[in-house]
Design a protein around this motif. Structure first.
Motif, PDB file in Angstrom:
ATOM      1  N   PHE A 135      51.355  48.240  32.070  1.00 24.47           N
ATOM      2  CA  PHE A 135      52.161  48.762  33.171  1.00 24.47           C
ATOM      3  C   PHE A 135      53.620  48.411  32.913  1.00 24.47           C
ATOM      4  O   PHE A 135      53.959  47.234  32.735  1.00 24.47           O
ATOM      5  CB  PHE A 135      51.691  48.127  34.490  1.00 24.47           C
ATOM      6  N   ALA A 136      54.483  49.420  32.840  1.00 26.67           N
ATOM      7  CA  ALA A 136      55.919  49.208  32.645  1.00 26.67           C
ATOM      8  C   ALA A 136      56.602  49.415  33.988  1.00 26.67           C
ATOM      9  O   ALA A 136      56.637  50.531  34.510  1.00 26.67           O
ATOM     10  CB  ALA A 136      56.467  50.177  31.609  1.00 26.67           C
ATOM     11  N   ARG A 167      54.976  34.436  44.879  1.00 25.94           N
ATOM     12  CA  ARG A 167      54.355  33.169  45.267  1.00 25.94           C
ATOM     13  C   ARG A 167      52.850  33.328  45.521  1.00 25.94           C
ATOM     14  O   ARG A 167      52.046  32.509  45.085  1.00 25.94           O
ATOM     15  CB  ARG A 167      55.040  32.608  46.518  1.00 25.94           C
ATOM     16  N   LYS A 168      52.487  34.399  46.204  1.00 29.26           N
ATOM     17  CA  LYS A 168      51.093  34.561  46.616  1.00 29.26           C
ATOM     18  C   LYS A 168      50.188  35.073  45.496  1.00 29.26           C
ATOM     19  O   LYS A 168      48.996  34.761  45.469  1.00 29.26           O
ATOM     20  CB  LYS A 168      51.007  35.522  47.809  1.00 29.26           C
ATOM     21  N   PHE A 169      50.751  35.844  44.578  1.00 31.23           N
ATOM     22  CA  PHE A 169      49.899  36.475  43.567  1.00 31.23           C
ATOM     23  C   PHE A 169      50.225  36.042  42.139  1.00 31.23           C
ATOM     24  O   PHE A 169      49.651  36.564  41.195  1.00 31.23           O
ATOM     25  CB  PHE A 169      50.005  37.999  43.686  1.00 31.23           C
ATOM     26  N   GLY A 170      51.148  35.105  41.995  1.00 34.24           N
ATOM     27  CA  GLY A 170      51.456  34.598  40.668  1.00 34.24           C
ATOM     28  C   GLY A 170      52.217  35.566  39.794  1.00 34.24           C
ATOM     29  O   GLY A 170      52.173  35.471  38.560  1.00 34.24           O
ATOM     30  N   ALA A 171      52.943  36.517  40.418  1.00 32.25           N
ATOM     31  CA  ALA A 171      53.744  37.475  39.651  1.00 32.25           C
ATOM     32  C   ALA A 171      55.104  36.861  39.316  1.00 32.25           C
ATOM     33  O   ALA A 171      55.475  35.799  39.835  1.00 32.25           O
ATOM     34  CB  ALA A 171      53.928  38.758  40.458  1.00 32.25           C
ATOM     35  N   ARG A 172      55.850  37.561  38.469  1.00 31.68           N
ATOM     36  CA  ARG A 172      57.199  37.121  38.104  1.00 31.68           C
ATOM     37  C   ARG A 172      58.176  38.293  38.216  1.00 31.68           C
ATOM     38  O   ARG A 172      58.995  38.528  37.344  1.00 31.68           O
ATOM     39  CB  ARG A 172      57.212  36.553  36.681  1.00 31.68           C
ATOM     40  N   ASP A 189      42.040  53.280  37.343  1.00 33.19           N
ATOM     41  CA  ASP A 189      40.669  52.866  37.645  1.00 33.19           C
ATOM     42  C   ASP A 189      40.603  51.444  38.173  1.00 33.19           C
ATOM     43  O   ASP A 189      39.612  51.059  38.800  1.00 33.19           O
ATOM     44  CB  ASP A 189      39.797  52.977  36.383  1.00 33.19           C
ATOM     45  N   GLU A 190      41.651  50.669  37.923  1.00 30.13           N
ATOM     46  CA  GLU A 190      41.617  49.252  38.281  1.00 30.13           C
ATOM     47  C   GLU A 190      42.443  48.912  39.516  1.00 30.13           C
ATOM     48  O   GLU A 190      42.288  47.821  40.070  1.00 30.13           O
ATOM     49  CB  GLU A 190      42.093  48.413  37.090  1.00 30.13           C
ATOM     50  N   ILE A 191      43.326  49.825  39.951  1.00 31.82           N
ATOM     51  CA  ILE A 191      44.166  49.496  41.112  1.00 31.82           C
ATOM     52  C   ILE A 191      43.768  50.267  42.364  1.00 31.82           C
ATOM     53  O   ILE A 191      44.147  49.876  43.466  1.00 31.82           O
ATOM     54  CB  ILE A 191      45.656  49.723  40.808  1.00 31.82           C
ATOM     55  N   ASP A 192      43.020  51.364  42.237  1.00 27.84           N
ATOM     56  CA  ASP A 192      42.417  52.050  43.376  1.00 27.84           C
ATOM     57  C   ASP A 192      43.391  52.218  44.543  1.00 27.84           C
ATOM     58  O   ASP A 192      43.263  51.585  45.591  1.00 27.84           O
ATOM     59  CB  ASP A 192      41.183  51.270  43.843  1.00 27.84           C
ATOM     60  N   LEU A 193      44.379  53.075  44.383  1.00 25.01           N
ATOM     61  CA  LEU A 193      45.395  53.279  45.417  1.00 25.01           C
ATOM     62  C   LEU A 193      44.791  53.888  46.672  1.00 25.01           C
ATOM     63  O   LEU A 193      44.065  54.873  46.617  1.00 25.01           O
ATOM     64  CB  LEU A 193      46.509  54.183  44.879  1.00 25.01           C
ATOM     65  N   MET A 204      50.844  48.998  44.186  1.00 30.95           N
ATOM     66  CA  MET A 204      50.593  49.078  42.746  1.00 30.95           C
ATOM     67  C   MET A 204      50.985  47.784  42.058  1.00 30.95           C
ATOM     68  O   MET A 204      50.238  47.254  41.221  1.00 30.95           O
ATOM     69  CB  MET A 204      51.371  50.248  42.148  1.00 30.95           C
ATOM     70  N   ASN A 205      52.160  47.257  42.406  1.00 35.20           N
ATOM     71  CA  ASN A 205      52.650  46.039  41.767  1.00 35.20           C
ATOM     72  C   ASN A 205      51.734  44.850  42.018  1.00 35.20           C
ATOM     73  O   ASN A 205      51.542  43.996  41.141  1.00 35.20           O
ATOM     74  CB  ASN A 205      54.067  45.726  42.247  1.00 35.20           C
ATOM     75  N   ILE A 206      51.174  44.781  43.206  1.00 36.86           N
ATOM     76  CA  ILE A 206      50.261  43.690  43.531  1.00 36.86           C
ATOM     77  C   ILE A 206      48.939  43.854  42.787  1.00 36.86           C
ATOM     78  O   ILE A 206      48.416  42.911  42.184  1.00 36.86           O
ATOM     79  CB  ILE A 206      50.004  43.620  45.049  1.00 36.86           C
ATOM     80  N   ARG A 207      48.414  45.047  42.804  1.00 37.54           N
ATOM     81  CA  ARG A 207      47.077  45.238  42.244  1.00 37.54           C
ATOM     82  C   ARG A 207      47.031  45.179  40.731  1.00 37.54           C
ATOM     83  O   ARG A 207      45.999  44.824  40.155  1.00 37.54           O
ATOM     84  CB  ARG A 207      46.479  46.544  42.776  1.00 37.54           C
ATOM     85  N   VAL A 208      48.119  45.522  40.061  1.00 34.30           N
ATOM     86  CA  VAL A 208      48.100  45.371  38.594  1.00 34.30           C
ATOM     87  C   VAL A 208      48.054  43.893  38.222  1.00 34.30           C
ATOM     88  O   VAL A 208      47.430  43.511  37.224  1.00 34.30           O
ATOM     89  CB  VAL A 208      49.303  46.069  37.923  1.00 34.30           C
ATOM     90  N   VAL A 209      48.707  43.058  39.038  1.00 36.38           N
ATOM     91  CA  VAL A 209      48.653  41.614  38.795  1.00 36.38           C
ATOM     92  C   VAL A 209      47.252  41.084  39.074  1.00 36.38           C
ATOM     93  O   VAL A 209      46.688  40.315  38.307  1.00 36.38           O
ATOM     94  CB  VAL A 209      49.699  40.875  39.652  1.00 36.38           C
ATOM     95  N   LYS A 210      46.674  41.505  40.199  1.00 35.55           N
ATOM     96  CA  LYS A 210      45.332  41.048  40.556  1.00 35.55           C
ATOM     97  C   LYS A 210      44.286  41.489  39.528  1.00 35.55           C
ATOM     98  O   LYS A 210      43.286  40.804  39.311  1.00 35.55           O
ATOM     99  CB  LYS A 210      44.959  41.569  41.946  1.00 35.55           C
ATOM    100  N   ALA A 211      44.544  42.644  38.903  1.00 36.12           N
ATOM    101  CA  ALA A 211      43.604  43.153  37.906  1.00 36.12           C
ATOM    102  C   ALA A 211      43.787  42.495  36.545  1.00 36.12           C
ATOM    103  O   ALA A 211      43.004  42.743  35.621  1.00 36.12           O
ATOM    104  CB  ALA A 211      43.760  44.671  37.774  1.00 36.12           C
ATOM    105  N   GLY A 212      44.824  41.655  36.419  1.00 32.19           N
ATOM    106  CA  GLY A 212      45.059  40.973  35.157  1.00 32.19           C
ATOM    107  C   GLY A 212      45.665  41.863  34.088  1.00 32.19           C
ATOM    108  O   GLY A 212      45.567  41.561  32.896  1.00 32.19           O
ATOM    109  N   LEU A 213      46.311  42.950  34.493  1.00 34.04           N
ATOM    110  CA  LEU A 213      46.933  43.858  33.532  1.00 34.04           C
ATOM    111  C   LEU A 213      48.258  43.281  33.038  1.00 34.04           C
ATOM    112  O   LEU A 213      48.921  42.524  33.750  1.00 34.04           O
ATOM    113  CB  LEU A 213      47.174  45.222  34.181  1.00 34.04           C
ATOM    114  N   LYS A 214      48.633  43.660  31.824  1.00 29.60           N
ATOM    115  CA  LYS A 214      49.883  43.177  31.240  1.00 29.60           C
ATOM    116  C   LYS A 214      51.044  44.022  31.756  1.00 29.60           C
ATOM    117  O   LYS A 214      51.099  45.229  31.526  1.00 29.60           O
ATOM    118  CB  LYS A 214      49.827  43.232  29.717  1.00 29.60           C
TER     119      LYS A 214
END
Length: 273
Positions: A135-136, A167-172, A189-193, A204-214
């Protein structure tokens, strides 16, 4: 996941070279790229938007939100083969989901129709993806980015909400509520909007982190809307974004509870059985 090749030379096999699309003087790619543009009454802005889109992209998908002006006609006149799809519901999130479903490319790029995004930046997004990112994510506040179209209140709100998500999801993240992003199709398939409004980018930004995507942030400059007025309302949409953040936090807690059930609950279930 991706195929990267240096531009073909005269010594290379021409049929093989034709499988790749030249992106820059240093990069050629095989994956087709789809650009999704949600638009409602943006006929005056589309010429500026389409003018900056690279020639090498595979397709442009314009999602028409029941425009009452010449948005569709202008789009078809600007680019041969543009794919126009009608939005089923209302809201930016709904429009993007409609556009994503219509895409045939392996890479999908989201671009606003108000002229605030520079299509020439797409090469940076695609380069990040073929180099290994899933995800860019565009950022107006990363080093090299900028914005001409944010009030102090919107900047403050974006900063606060971004800090909460980090803070809550460990994003940067350095930016949260920005609509210029690109990703591999498999990410859908992994973020299910499942939202309809301007909060879609945050979701989208939250769910890509939760899904462990780069995720890789891409510095981007946001320009002023050229014509018309935005449907964005800072306070109203800010609260919608906050509700999404809180709702996703609750989802994470629910998943954690299911993964680590309470010993007391297990004991009660044992007695019942």
């Amino acid at each position: 996941m991706s195929s990267v090749l240096q531009p073909a030379t005269a010594d290379q096999d021409p049929p093989a070279a034709r499988r790749y699309r030249p992106v820059s003087s240093h990069l050629a790619i095989a994956p087709p790229v789809s650009v999704v543009i949600p638009a409602m009454n943006e006929a005056e802005n589309l010429p500026y938007v389409f003018k900056t889109l690279p020639d090498w992209i595979h397709e442009v998908v314009l999602v028409d939100g029941n425009s009452t002006d010449d948005t569709v006609e202008v789009a078809r006149g600007l680019r041969a083969g543009v794919k126009v799809v009608e939005q089923r519901g209302k809201g930016k999130g709904d429009a993007l989901r409609t556009g994503f479903e219509a895409c045939t490319g392996d890479i999908i790029v989201m671009v606003d129709a108000d002229g605030s995004a520079d299509g020439n930046e797409i090469v940076s997004y695609v380069s990040a993806l073929v180099s290994g990112a899933d995800f860019a994510k565009g950022s107006r506040f990363a080093n090299g980015g900028g914005t001409d179209d944010m009030t102090f209140v919107r900047k403050l709100g974006n900063r606060v909400l971004c800090a909460v998500v980090n803070r809550k999801f460990g994003a940067r993240y350095t930016d949260l509520c920005y609509g210029y992003n690109a990703f591999w199709r498999h990410c859908l398939d992994e973020i299910d909007l499942d939202c309809t409004g301007f909060e879609v980018e945050t979701l989208m930004n939250i769910r890509v982190v939760k899904a462990g995507l780069k995720v890789q942030e891409i510095p981007s400059h946001e320009y002023l809307r050229i014509h018309g007025t935005s449907n964005l309302r800072a306070v109203r949409d800010g609260f919608r974004v906050l509700r999404v953040i809180l709702g996703e936090r609750s989802n994470r807690r629910a998943l954690r509870r299911r993964a680590h059930p309470s010993p007391l609950l297990d004991a009660v279930r044992g007695k019942v059985s």
